[in-house]
Design a protein around this motif. Structure first.
Motif, PDB file in Angstrom:
ATOM      1  N   LEU A 281       0.832  -1.192   0.000  1.00 28.78           N
ATOM      2  CA  LEU A 281       0.000   0.000   0.000  1.00 28.78           C
ATOM      3  C   LEU A 281       0.872   1.250   0.000  1.00 28.78           C
ATOM      4  N   SER A 282       0.388   2.279  -0.669  1.00 27.65           N
ATOM      5  CA  SER A 282       1.071   3.561  -0.704  1.00 27.65           C
ATOM      6  C   SER A 282       0.106   4.660  -0.296  1.00 27.65           C
ATOM      7  N   CYS A 283       0.634   5.692   0.325  1.00 24.92           N
ATOM      8  CA  CYS A 283      -0.153   6.867   0.693  1.00 24.92           C
ATOM      9  C   CYS A 283       0.679   8.097   0.384  1.00 24.92           C
ATOM     10  N   VAL A 284       0.180   8.920  -0.525  1.00 22.77           N
ATOM     11  CA  VAL A 284       0.865  10.140  -0.918  1.00 22.77           C
ATOM     12  C   VAL A 284       0.162  11.330  -0.281  1.00 22.77           C
ATOM     13  N   ALA A 285       0.927  12.147   0.419  1.00 32.04           N
ATOM     14  CA  ALA A 285       0.381  13.299   1.128  1.00 32.04           C
ATOM     15  C   ALA A 285       0.723  14.592   0.401  1.00 32.04           C
ATOM     16  N   SER A 286      -0.190  15.535   0.476  1.00 33.87           N
ATOM     17  CA  SER A 286       0.048  16.876  -0.039  1.00 33.87           C
ATOM     18  C   SER A 286      -0.597  17.884   0.904  1.00 33.87           C
ATOM     19  N   GLY A 287      -0.102  19.110   0.876  1.00 30.65           N
ATOM     20  CA  GLY A 287      -0.655  20.149   1.723  1.00 30.65           C
ATOM     21  C   GLY A 287      -0.123  20.178   3.139  1.00 30.65           C
ATOM     22  N   ILE A 288       0.855  19.335   3.451  1.00 25.94           N
ATOM     23  CA  ILE A 288       1.500  19.319   4.757  1.00 25.94           C
ATOM     24  C   ILE A 288       3.005  19.249   4.571  1.00 25.94           C
ATOM     25  N   ILE A 289       3.735  19.639   5.620  1.00 25.12           N
ATOM     26  CA  ILE A 289       5.175  19.412   5.627  1.00 25.12           C
ATOM     27  C   ILE A 289       5.355  17.985   6.107  1.00 25.12           C
ATOM     28  N   PHE A 290       5.464  17.079   5.167  1.00 22.04           N
ATOM     29  CA  PHE A 290       5.359  15.647   5.430  1.00 22.04           C
ATOM     30  C   PHE A 290       6.353  15.169   6.484  1.00 22.04           C
ATOM     31  N   SER A 291       7.589  15.637   6.416  1.00 22.01           N
ATOM     32  CA  SER A 291       8.634  15.158   7.316  1.00 22.01           C
ATOM     33  C   SER A 291       8.374  15.497   8.779  1.00 22.01           C
ATOM     34  N   MET A 292       7.467  16.425   9.054  1.00 25.67           N
ATOM     35  CA  MET A 292       7.172  16.834  10.421  1.00 25.67           C
ATOM     36  C   MET A 292       6.021  16.048  11.045  1.00 25.67           C
TER      37      MET A 292
ATOM     38  N   THR B 292       7.076   7.224  13.121  1.00 24.99           N
ATOM     39  CA  THR B 292       7.174   8.605  13.564  1.00 24.99           C
ATOM     40  C   THR B 292       8.061   9.410  12.636  1.00 24.99           C
ATOM     41  N   ARG B 293       8.097  10.709  12.879  1.00 23.86           N
ATOM     42  CA  ARG B 293       8.980  11.550  12.088  1.00 23.86           C
ATOM     43  C   ARG B 293      10.448  11.251  12.369  1.00 23.86           C
ATOM     44  N   GLU B 294      10.728  10.576  13.508  1.00 19.92           N
ATOM     45  CA  GLU B 294      12.075  10.106  13.824  1.00 19.92           C
ATOM     46  C   GLU B 294      12.352   8.704  13.281  1.00 19.92           C
TER      47      GLU B 294
ATOM     48  N   SER C 114       7.110   1.931   6.141  1.00 16.44           N
ATOM     49  CA  SER C 114       8.274   2.733   5.791  1.00 16.44           C
ATOM     50  C   SER C 114       7.809   4.067   5.235  1.00 16.44           C
ATOM     51  N   ARG C 115       8.736   5.003   5.130  1.00 18.74           N
ATOM     52  CA  ARG C 115       8.380   6.304   4.576  1.00 18.74           C
ATOM     53  C   ARG C 115       9.513   6.832   3.714  1.00 18.74           C
ATOM     54  N   ASP C 116       9.135   7.620   2.726  1.00 17.21           N
ATOM     55  CA  ASP C 116      10.073   8.270   1.826  1.00 17.21           C
ATOM     56  C   ASP C 116       9.726   9.750   1.836  1.00 17.21           C
ATOM     57  N   ASN C 117      10.418  10.507   2.671  1.00 17.44           N
ATOM     58  CA  ASN C 117      10.049  11.906   2.859  1.00 17.44           C
ATOM     59  C   ASN C 117      10.155  12.749   1.585  1.00 17.44           C
ATOM     60  N   PRO C 118      11.201  12.579   0.758  1.00 19.38           N
ATOM     61  CA  PRO C 118      11.234  13.375  -0.476  1.00 19.38           C
ATOM     62  C   PRO C 118      10.053  13.125  -1.404  1.00 19.38           C
ATOM     63  N   LYS C 119       9.439  11.940  -1.311  1.00 21.07           N
ATOM     64  CA  LYS C 119       8.272  11.622  -2.129  1.00 21.07           C
ATOM     65  C   LYS C 119       6.953  11.853  -1.409  1.00 21.07           C
TER      66      LYS C 119
END
Length: 119
Positions: A20-31, A52-54, A70-75
């Protein structure tokens, strides 16, 4: 406008895998802390996995060893790799973004994606 869009759900046989993938927009994702929840018919929504963000992670006991978050902050994307799927994993899976700032809890939800595991 904040938006979380899930994808990758579908029909899979028991023992199979989905990502599964979840793409976010409108937020500072890394925070933001990110999580995957699921809700089966007649049941309460439950937290499946969180990151978490950590980059620390937590899992529902019943999915430990089978699922990986897992997360990919640049994406601006969070993933849920699901292996060795069981019938009881069948549910609508939701992506959630959370941030506590200045005493206020900011929560945002995606629309959900259906995961169906057949035998």
């Amino acid at each position: 406008q904040v938006q979380l869009v899930e994808s990758g759900g579908g029909l899979v046989q028991a023992g199979g895998s989905l990502r599964l993938s979840c793409v976010a927009s409108g937020i500072i994702f890394s925070m933001f802390d990110m999580g995957w929840y699921r809700q089966a018919p007649g049941k309460q929504r439950e937290l499946v996995a969180a990151i978490t963000r950590e980059f620390s992670t937590n899992y529902l006991d019943s999915v430990k060893g089978r699922f990986t978050i897992s997360r990919d902050n640049p994406k601006n994307t969070v993933y849920l790799q699901m292996n060795s799927l069981k019938f009881e994993d069948t549910a609508v899976y939701y992506c959630k973004a959370r941030r506590l700032f200045g005493g206020t809890d900011y929560d945002y939800w995606g629309q959900g994606t259906q995961v169906t595991v057949s035998s």
